[in-house]
Design a protein around this motif. Structure first.
Motif, PDB file in Angstrom:
ATOM      1  N   SER A  69       0.921  -1.302   0.103  1.00 27.31           N
ATOM      2  CA  SER A  69      -0.019  -0.036   0.039  1.00 27.31           C
ATOM      3  C   SER A  69       0.931   1.222  -0.101  1.00 27.31           C
ATOM      4  N   TYR A  70       1.930   1.130   0.728  1.00 28.15           N
ATOM      5  CA  TYR A  70       2.805   2.149   0.747  1.00 28.15           C
ATOM      6  C   TYR A  70       3.443   2.652  -0.680  1.00 28.15           C
ATOM      7  N   GLN A  71       3.785   1.360  -1.299  1.00 31.62           N
ATOM      8  CA  GLN A  71       4.368   1.312  -2.673  1.00 31.62           C
ATOM      9  C   GLN A  71       3.381   2.367  -3.711  1.00 31.62           C
ATOM     10  N   ARG A  72       2.196   1.953  -3.459  1.00 33.55           N
ATOM     11  CA  ARG A  72       1.052   2.539  -4.367  1.00 33.55           C
ATOM     12  C   ARG A  72       0.869   4.128  -3.943  1.00 33.55           C
ATOM     13  N   GLY A  73       1.290   4.309  -2.793  1.00 35.14           N
ATOM     14  CA  GLY A  73       0.976   5.656  -2.256  1.00 35.14           C
ATOM     15  C   GLY A  73      -0.412   6.033  -2.287  1.00 35.14           C
ATOM     16  N   ALA A  74      -0.732   7.357  -2.186  1.00 38.30           N
ATOM     17  CA  ALA A  74      -2.211   7.872  -2.006  1.00 38.30           C
ATOM     18  C   ALA A  74      -3.053   7.597  -3.289  1.00 38.30           C
ATOM     19  N   GLY A  79      -4.425   2.599  -1.322  1.00 40.23           N
ATOM     20  CA  GLY A  79      -2.837   2.918  -1.130  1.00 40.23           C
ATOM     21  C   GLY A  79      -2.813   3.734   0.296  1.00 40.23           C
ATOM     22  N   ARG A  80      -1.534   3.778   0.606  1.00 42.96           N
ATOM     23  CA  ARG A  80      -1.249   4.605   2.041  1.00 42.96           C
ATOM     24  C   ARG A  80      -0.208   5.676   1.840  1.00 42.96           C
ATOM     25  N   SER A  81      -0.569   6.926   2.192  1.00 41.00           N
ATOM     26  CA  SER A  81       0.249   8.087   2.108  1.00 41.00           C
ATOM     27  C   SER A  81       1.059   8.521   3.274  1.00 41.00           C
ATOM     28  N   ASN A  82       2.330   8.249   3.170  1.00 40.18           N
ATOM     29  CA  ASN A  82       3.260   8.791   4.155  1.00 40.18           C
ATOM     30  C   ASN A  82       4.726   9.001   3.353  1.00 40.18           C
ATOM     31  N   ALA A  83       5.164  10.209   3.403  1.00 39.42           N
ATOM     32  CA  ALA A  83       6.342  10.455   2.605  1.00 39.42           C
ATOM     33  C   ALA A  83       7.542   9.507   2.757  1.00 39.42           C
ATOM     34  N   ILE A  84       7.770   9.350   4.376  1.00 41.89           N
ATOM     35  CA  ILE A  84       8.880   8.513   4.609  1.00 41.89           C
ATOM     36  C   ILE A  84       8.717   6.923   4.022  1.00 41.89           C
ATOM     37  N   MET A  85       7.554   6.513   4.358  1.00 41.56           N
ATOM     38  CA  MET A  85       7.405   4.959   4.154  1.00 41.56           C
ATOM     39  C   MET A  85       7.083   4.816   2.530  1.00 41.56           C
TER      40      MET A  85
END
Length: 115
Positions: A69-74, A79-85
């Motif tokens: 989900s972090y790979q997909r971003g927002a 998706g998950r949004s977190n700049a660092i992750m």
């Protein structure tokens, strides 16, 4: 001839199952390489910030899903949004994700389910 075919099918099935499960030792190496402990703590149970998740002992499937989900971003609802992750996860291969997740799931964590 039939015996060779059966052995080939069995061997390929076992190798796929081993990959799907992840490699704990390879995950330990990858977690160190990608410096996961710098935020999530040396034992992955004491993050440097209370808003960061404890990773040790988490379910492997949850960790795989979270990293993907972090790979997909927002993007969309998955998706998950977190700049660092997002930056960290985009550098991971599918094998890295499986291995790191297997390693973290194998650790004794401090997560407790209270009823």
């Amino acid at each position: 001839m039939m015996k060779k075919i059966v052995l080939a099918v069995l061997a390929s099935t076992l190798s796929v199952a081993a990959f799907a499960g992840g490699n704990i030792e390879a995950g330990k190496v990858a977690a160190a390489k990608f410096n996961c402990a710098s935020c999530h703590g040396a034992n992955y149970s004491e993050p440097i910030d209370p808003s960061y998740p404890k990773l040790a002992g988490q379910h492997k499937d949850y960790l795989v899903q979270a990293l993907k989900s972090y790979q997909r971003g927002a993007v969309g609802t998955s998706g998950r949004s977190n700049a660092i992750m997002e930056a960290q996860a985009k550098a991971l291969s599918n094998a890295d994700i499986e291995n790191i997740s297997a390693y973290l799931a194998s650790l004794k964590g401090s997560l407790v389910l209270k009823k």
